[in-house]
Design a protein around this motif. Structure first.
Motif, PDB file in Angstrom:
ATOM      1  N   GLY A  26       6.776  11.804  -5.771  1.00  0.00           N
ATOM      2  CA  GLY A  26       6.207  12.394  -6.663  1.00  0.00           C
ATOM      3  C   GLY A  26       5.960  10.963  -7.613  1.00  0.00           C
ATOM      4  N   ASP A  27       6.182  10.142  -6.904  1.00  0.00           N
ATOM      5  CA  ASP A  27       5.698   8.609  -7.653  1.00  0.00           C
ATOM      6  C   ASP A  27       4.132   8.289  -7.666  1.00  0.00           C
ATOM      7  N   ALA A  28       3.265   9.238  -8.470  1.00  0.00           N
ATOM      8  CA  ALA A  28       1.534   9.111  -8.180  1.00  0.00           C
ATOM      9  C   ALA A  28       1.443   7.820  -9.030  1.00  0.00           C
ATOM     10  N   ARG A  29       2.131   6.947  -9.585  1.00  0.00           N
ATOM     11  CA  ARG A  29       1.411   5.679  -9.607  1.00  0.00           C
ATOM     12  C   ARG A  29       1.411   4.641  -8.612  1.00  0.00           C
ATOM     13  N   GLY A  30       3.248   5.490  -8.159  1.00  0.00           N
ATOM     14  CA  GLY A  30       2.893   3.995  -6.989  1.00  0.00           C
ATOM     15  C   GLY A  30       2.066   4.556  -5.598  1.00  0.00           C
ATOM     16  N   ALA A  31       1.958   5.351  -5.168  1.00  0.00           N
ATOM     17  CA  ALA A  31       1.274   5.883  -4.458  1.00  0.00           C
ATOM     18  C   ALA A  31      -0.486   5.406  -5.324  1.00  0.00           C
ATOM     19  N   ALA A  32      -0.670   5.624  -6.050  1.00  0.00           N
ATOM     20  CA  ALA A  32      -2.264   4.909  -5.837  1.00  0.00           C
ATOM     21  C   ALA A  32      -1.983   3.538  -6.295  1.00  0.00           C
ATOM     22  N   GLU A  33      -1.159   2.525  -6.340  1.00  0.00           N
ATOM     23  CA  GLU A  33      -1.345   0.983  -6.135  1.00  0.00           C
ATOM     24  C   GLU A  33      -1.154   0.562  -4.937  1.00  0.00           C
ATOM     25  N   MET A  34      -0.504   1.337  -4.073  1.00  0.00           N
ATOM     26  CA  MET A  34       0.095   1.395  -2.617  1.00  0.00           C
ATOM     27  C   MET A  34      -1.454   1.704  -1.685  1.00  0.00           C
ATOM     28  N   ALA A  35      -2.444   2.899  -1.977  1.00  0.00           N
ATOM     29  CA  ALA A  35      -3.741   2.644  -1.432  1.00  0.00           C
ATOM     30  C   ALA A  35      -4.811   2.085  -2.438  1.00  0.00           C
ATOM     31  N   GLU A  36      -4.484   1.725  -3.340  1.00  0.00           N
ATOM     32  CA  GLU A  36      -5.601   0.694  -3.440  1.00  0.00           C
ATOM     33  C   GLU A  36      -5.692  -0.718  -3.106  1.00  0.00           C
ATOM     34  N   GLN A  37      -3.805  -1.143  -3.248  1.00  0.00           N
ATOM     35  CA  GLN A  37      -3.390  -2.041  -1.871  1.00  0.00           C
ATOM     36  C   GLN A  37      -4.858  -1.765  -0.548  1.00  0.00           C
ATOM     37  N   ALA A  38      -3.966  -0.580   0.329  1.00  0.00           N
ATOM     38  CA  ALA A  38      -4.636  -0.161   1.527  1.00  0.00           C
ATOM     39  C   ALA A  38      -5.886  -0.668   1.194  1.00  0.00           C
ATOM     40  N   LEU A  39      -6.664  -0.141   0.823  1.00  0.00           N
ATOM     41  CA  LEU A  39      -8.224  -0.497  -0.036  1.00  0.00           C
ATOM     42  C   LEU A  39      -8.261  -1.800  -0.013  1.00  0.00           C
ATOM     43  N   ASP A  40      -8.236  -2.436  -0.711  1.00  0.00           N
ATOM     44  CA  ASP A  40      -7.863  -3.827  -0.885  1.00  0.00           C
ATOM     45  C   ASP A  40      -8.517  -4.721   0.524  1.00  0.00           C
ATOM     46  N   LEU A  41      -7.618  -4.175   1.410  1.00  0.00           N
ATOM     47  CA  LEU A  41      -7.826  -5.052   3.008  1.00  0.00           C
ATOM     48  C   LEU A  41      -8.540  -3.700   3.679  1.00  0.00           C
ATOM     49  N   ALA A  42      -9.221  -2.843   3.936  1.00  0.00           N
ATOM     50  CA  ALA A  42     -10.216  -1.938   4.081  1.00  0.00           C
ATOM     51  C   ALA A  42     -10.884  -0.889   2.970  1.00  0.00           C
ATOM     52  N   PRO A  43     -11.684  -1.976   2.609  1.00  0.00           N
ATOM     53  CA  PRO A  43     -12.372  -0.799   1.698  1.00  0.00           C
ATOM     54  C   PRO A  43     -13.353   0.097   2.610  1.00  0.00           C
ATOM     55  N   ARG A  44     -13.309   0.228   3.716  1.00  0.00           N
ATOM     56  CA  ARG A  44     -14.657   1.679   4.491  1.00  0.00           C
ATOM     57  C   ARG A  44     -13.758   2.619   4.510  1.00  0.00           C
ATOM     58  N   TYR A  45     -12.359   2.771   4.504  1.00  0.00           N
ATOM     59  CA  TYR A  45     -11.698   3.519   5.226  1.00  0.00           C
ATOM     60  C   TYR A  45     -11.332   4.774   4.187  1.00  0.00           C
ATOM     61  N   ALA A  46     -12.275   5.660   4.495  1.00  0.00           N
ATOM     62  CA  ALA A  46     -12.483   6.816   3.691  1.00  0.00           C
ATOM     63  C   ALA A  46     -10.967   8.096   3.167  1.00  0.00           C
ATOM     64  N   PRO A  47      -9.752   7.752   4.547  1.00  0.00           N
ATOM     65  CA  PRO A  47      -9.280   9.059   3.447  1.00  0.00           C
ATOM     66  C   PRO A  47      -8.044   7.603   3.003  1.00  0.00           C
ATOM     67  N   ALA A  48      -8.097   6.556   2.694  1.00  0.00           N
ATOM     68  CA  ALA A  48      -7.143   6.211   1.548  1.00  0.00           C
ATOM     69  C   ALA A  48      -7.922   6.463   0.517  1.00  0.00           C
TER      70      ALA A  48
END
Length: 315
Positions: A26-48
């Motif tokens: 239920g921590d949507a803000r934390g999820a958004a932040e972690m997903a953004e960090q994943a995408l900084d490292l792998a910007p073409r990872y569609a599931p992220a």
């Protein structure tokens, strides 16, 4: 996701896993932040990108902020750009937010990926947890229309899955064939030993390959909930039916007009929409009854059990 289990970057994968855990808690803000960090490292990872969209959509549900909405829409659009076949279901997410063609929101690639991943626990979850009753309700409807003694010489199970409908038709059909998008589901159907032929593919292709007037029965249990416009499939079924042939299926229903996409990611059709699609195909209702074919969140899901036939023949 089934077709892309890793971004190729171990640290990005860890961030993605953290984001999934945050969203589940239920921590949507934390999820958004972690997903953004994943995408900084792998910007073409569609599931992220899809996960970022889900997190931002959850934020929007709480805030009603246009910025959160645009963030969700942008993330889903990026996921779709990277996954043009739409195995991830980005079109469905966009349609639920009012963007794109609602009637084409559920792609065959998404359904295939969904059920390939679901196959191992499909029957246990659907029948055991959700109280699924579609096949037995369809058999009862066919009994009511044609009598329990009628035997159908040739039947086609559209979206046959693991073969639950085939089991319900045992003793009622001569030749039974099945078609389904998911090879994993078909492998389980084959183990039942009830089908004479099983094909992995789209319903429309299977129907197009059938000889006109060759089927005595076409059934679709809990399948049309993944089709927005029923007109093409019912027209294709009508072409294949013998003069006294029947088409039996279930749909989810709703009280408003037309077709909607529910929060469960499935289509719900109004009664008028189903009847209009049947009429356009030259078919008439022989049986049209309310029926909760399964439960969701402890409640019966509104639905209809339908049997169609040609208006100038008797079953």
């Amino acid at each position: 996701m089934p077709y892309q289990n890793s971004s190729g970057d171990l640290l990005a994968d860890r961030r993605y896993a953290y984001a999934e855990a945050c969203l589940a808690e239920g921590d949507a803000r934390g999820a958004a932040e972690m997903a953004e960090q994943a995408l900084d490292l792998a910007p073409r990872y569609a599931p992220a990108w899809l996960l970022l969209g889900r997190a931002r959509e959850a934020l929007y549900a709480a805030s009603r902020s246009p910025a959160d909405l645009q963030g969700a829409l942008g993330a889903y659009a990026n996921a779709l750009d990277l996954d043009p076949q739409d195995r991830l279901g980005s079109r469905l997410r966009l349609a639920q937010l009012g963007v794109g063609d609602r009637l084409a929101a559920i792609s065959p690639a998404y359904v295939r990926a969904l059920f390939d991943g679901y196959a191992a626990r499909f029957e246990r979850h659907l029948v055991g947890d959700l109280g699924y009753r579609g096949p037995e309700m369809l058999r009862a409807a066919l009994d009511a229309v044609a009598g329990p003694e009628r035997r159908f010489a040739r039947a086609l199970d559209l979206g046959c899955g693991t073969g639950l409908m085939g089991a319900a038709l045992a003793g009622r059909v001569g030749r039974l064939d099945g078609v389904d998008l998911s090879p994993e589901m078909l492998a389980r159907a084959e183990r039942r030993g009830l089908y004479h032929g099983l094909v992995a593919g789209d319903l429309s292709d299977a129907l197009a390959g059938a000889e006109p007037g060759s089927l005595d029965l076409a059934v679709a249990a809990d399948v049309f909930i993944y089709l927005g416009d029923l007109r093409p499939v019912l027209a294709a079924v009508a072409r294949t039916l013998a003069p006294a042939g029947l088409c039996a299926f279930t749909v989810q229903s709703h009280d408003g007009p037309g077709v909607t996409i529910g929060e469960d990611g499935r289509y719900a059709h109004s009664d008028a929409e189903v009847l209009a699609a049947a009429a356009a195909a030259g078919l008439a209702p022989r049986h049209f009854a309310e029926g909760a074919i399964r439960r969701q969140n402890g409640r019966g899901v509104p639905g209809r059990v339908v049997v169609l036939g040609r208006p100038d023949t008797v079953a």
